[in-house]
Design a protein around this motif. Structure first.
Motif, mmCIF file in Angstrom:
data_model
loop_
_atom_site.group_PDB
_atom_site.id
_atom_site.type_symbol
_atom_site.label_atom_id
_atom_site.label_comp_id
_atom_site.label_asym_id
_atom_site.label_seq_id
_atom_site.Cartn_x
_atom_site.Cartn_y
_atom_site.Cartn_z
ATOM 1 N N ALA A 26 25.467 19.270 33.831
ATOM 2 C CA ALA A 26 25.106 18.307 32.786
ATOM 3 C C ALA A 26 24.656 16.981 33.386
ATOM 4 C CB ALA A 26 26.285 18.086 31.852
ATOM 5 N N SER A 27 25.333 16.520 34.412
ATOM 6 C CA SER A 27 24.930 15.247 35.022
ATOM 7 C C SER A 27 23.609 15.381 35.755
ATOM 8 C CB SER A 27 26.011 14.741 35.970
ATOM 9 O OG SER A 27 26.133 15.608 37.077
ATOM 10 N N ALA A 28 23.325 16.574 36.272
ATOM 11 C CA ALA A 28 22.039 16.772 36.938
ATOM 12 C C ALA A 28 20.896 16.724 35.938
ATOM 13 C CB ALA A 28 22.034 18.112 37.666
ATOM 14 N N LEU A 29 21.116 17.213 34.735
ATOM 15 C CA LEU A 29 20.058 17.238 33.727
ATOM 16 C C LEU A 29 19.947 15.951 32.929
ATOM 17 C CD1 LEU A 29 20.440 20.767 32.150
ATOM 18 C CD2 LEU A 29 18.735 19.994 33.777
ATOM 19 N N GLN A 30 21.047 15.293 32.722
ATOM 20 C CA GLN A 30 21.118 14.297 31.681
ATOM 21 C C GLN A 30 20.449 12.970 31.997
ATOM 22 O OE1 GLN A 30 25.059 13.542 30.449
ATOM 23 N NE2 GLN A 30 24.435 13.597 28.344
ATOM 24 N N GLY A 31 20.833 12.317 33.045
ATOM 25 C CA GLY A 31 20.381 10.952 33.252
ATOM 26 C C GLY A 31 19.149 10.800 34.107
ATOM 27 N N ASN A 32 18.602 11.887 34.635
ATOM 28 C CA ASN A 32 17.486 11.758 35.556
ATOM 29 C C ASN A 32 16.254 11.154 34.910
ATOM 30 O OD1 ASN A 32 18.934 12.744 37.678
ATOM 31 N ND2 ASN A 32 18.222 14.848 37.425
ATOM 32 N N LYS A 33 15.936 11.566 33.694
ATOM 33 C CA LYS A 33 14.728 11.072 33.039
ATOM 34 C C LYS A 33 14.843 9.578 32.745
ATOM 35 C CE LYS A 33 12.930 13.711 29.912
ATOM 36 N NZ LYS A 33 12.650 14.378 28.628
ATOM 37 N N LEU A 34 15.956 9.168 32.181
ATOM 38 C CA LEU A 34 16.156 7.753 31.875
ATOM 39 C C LEU A 34 16.226 6.933 33.156
ATOM 40 C CD1 LEU A 34 16.746 5.520 29.798
ATOM 41 C CD2 LEU A 34 19.158 6.082 30.040
ATOM 42 N N ARG A 35 16.949 7.439 34.140
ATOM 43 C CA ARG A 35 17.078 6.720 35.410
ATOM 44 C C ARG A 35 15.712 6.535 36.069
ATOM 45 N NH1 ARG A 35 20.188 10.171 37.916
ATOM 46 N NH2 ARG A 35 21.930 9.694 36.565
ATOM 47 N N ARG A 36 14.900 7.596 36.051
ATOM 48 C CA ARG A 36 13.563 7.525 36.660
ATOM 49 C C ARG A 36 12.688 6.524 35.924
ATOM 50 N NH1 ARG A 36 11.418 12.492 35.566
ATOM 51 N NH2 ARG A 36 13.076 13.362 36.829
ATOM 52 N N ARG A 37 12.725 6.534 34.589
ATOM 53 C CA ARG A 37 11.902 5.623 33.800
ATOM 54 C C ARG A 37 12.308 4.168 34.048
ATOM 55 N NH1 ARG A 37 12.361 7.235 28.109
ATOM 56 N NH2 ARG A 37 14.198 5.929 28.075
ATOM 57 N N LEU A 38 13.612 3.908 34.101
ATOM 58 C CA LEU A 38 14.066 2.532 34.310
ATOM 59 C C LEU A 38 13.779 2.053 35.731
ATOM 60 C CD1 LEU A 38 17.391 2.559 32.292
ATOM 61 C CD2 LEU A 38 15.260 1.421 31.700
ATOM 62 N N ARG A 39 13.918 2.931 36.700
ATOM 63 C CA ARG A 39 13.588 2.527 38.077
ATOM 64 C C ARG A 39 12.106 2.239 38.230
ATOM 65 N NH1 ARG A 39 17.307 6.503 41.776
ATOM 66 N NH2 ARG A 39 19.246 5.401 41.392
ATOM 67 N N ARG A 40 11.268 3.010 37.562
ATOM 68 C CA ARG A 40 9.826 2.750 37.605
ATOM 69 C C ARG A 40 9.528 1.399 36.974
ATOM 70 N NH1 ARG A 40 7.600 7.085 34.748
ATOM 71 N NH2 ARG A 40 8.012 8.331 36.577
ATOM 72 N N ARG A 41 10.214 1.092 35.868
ATOM 73 C CA ARG A 41 10.019 -0.197 35.217
ATOM 74 C C ARG A 41 10.455 -1.340 36.133
ATOM 75 N NH1 ARG A 41 12.679 -0.730 29.518
ATOM 76 N NH2 ARG A 41 11.178 0.913 29.101
ATOM 77 N N VAL A 42 11.562 -1.153 36.844
ATOM 78 C CA VAL A 42 12.014 -2.181 37.784
ATOM 79 C C VAL A 42 10.979 -2.369 38.896
ATOM 80 C CG1 VAL A 42 13.744 -2.703 39.555
ATOM 81 C CG2 VAL A 42 14.476 -1.930 37.315
ATOM 82 N N GLY A 43 10.416 -1.266 39.393
ATOM 83 C CA GLY A 43 9.393 -1.362 40.436
ATOM 84 C C GLY A 43 8.171 -2.139 39.981
ATOM 85 N N PHE A 44 7.707 -1.859 38.763
ATOM 86 C CA PHE A 44 6.561 -2.602 38.243
ATOM 87 C C PHE A 44 6.904 -4.072 38.043
ATOM 88 C CE2 PHE A 44 4.839 1.534 36.420
ATOM 89 C CZ PHE A 44 3.853 1.637 37.399
ATOM 90 N N ALA A 45 8.115 -4.351 37.610
ATOM 91 C CA ALA A 45 8.519 -5.739 37.407
ATOM 92 C C ALA A 45 8.596 -6.485 38.737
ATOM 93 C CB ALA A 45 9.854 -5.800 36.679
ATOM 94 N N VAL A 46 9.090 -5.828 39.771
ATOM 95 C CA VAL A 46 9.136 -6.465 41.096
ATOM 96 C C VAL A 46 7.717 -6.728 41.599
ATOM 97 C CG1 VAL A 46 9.765 -6.065 43.511
ATOM 98 C CG2 VAL A 46 11.421 -5.620 41.705
ATOM 99 N N ALA A 47 6.812 -5.770 41.367
ATOM 100 C CA ALA A 47 5.405 -5.991 41.745
ATOM 101 C C ALA A 47 4.830 -7.174 40.964
ATOM 102 C CB ALA A 47 4.592 -4.732 41.490
ATOM 103 N N GLY A 48 5.229 -7.320 39.696
ATOM 104 C CA GLY A 48 4.787 -8.468 38.910
ATOM 105 C C GLY A 48 5.330 -9.778 39.438
ATOM 106 N N VAL A 49 6.577 -9.770 39.905
ATOM 107 C CA VAL A 49 7.157 -10.981 40.506
ATOM 108 C C VAL A 49 6.373 -11.367 41.752
ATOM 109 C CG1 VAL A 49 9.180 -11.884 41.727
ATOM 110 C CG2 VAL A 49 9.473 -10.691 39.558
#
Length: 129
Positions: A26-49
């Protein structure tokens, strides 16, 4: 079409049962999509900074106060977005409700009459008519 509240509750119950039965799967399936989306958003925000910092540097070299102000606004906005996104990243074993996995979209498109009909339909489904 978004899920009704009853369907969301049933889905969350099924997720909790799956997590209780096989937590590793369950943990392998559950949070990967949300975690990936939020990390991508953080990466874009750091590039914006970084881009905002470059804009500030260019504004200083060129002597343009407007570029400095625009760069500072970009830095502040992107740093705020990065902080908010980083804060929401779930831990690898944390249970994430299904409502957080899908982006929230309210059915606001359409006329007033369509929204009222949709609201009436949800009320009838909820009350079991």
């Amino acid at each position: 079409m978004p899920l009704s509240e009853h369907e969301q509750r049933l889905l969350e119950q099924m997720e909790r049962a799956l997590h209780a039965e096989d937590p590793k799967f369950a943990s392998a399936l559950q949070g990967n999509k949300l975690r990936r989306r939020l990390r991508r958003r953080v990466g874009f925000a750091v590039a914006g900074v970084l881009a905002g910092g470059a804009l500030i540097g260019y504004g200083i070299v060129a002597g343009r106060v407007a570029l400095d102000a625009a760069g500072a606004a970009v830095v502040v906005a992107c740093a705020w977005l990065a902080w908010l996104s980083w804060r929401r990243i779930p831990a690898p074993g944390q249970i994430v409700p299904a409502s957080r996995l899908r982006p929230r979209r309210t059915p606001r498109s359409g006329s007033f009459r369509q929204r009222m009909e949709l609201r009436w339909q949800r009320r009838r489904e909820r009350d079991g008519f």
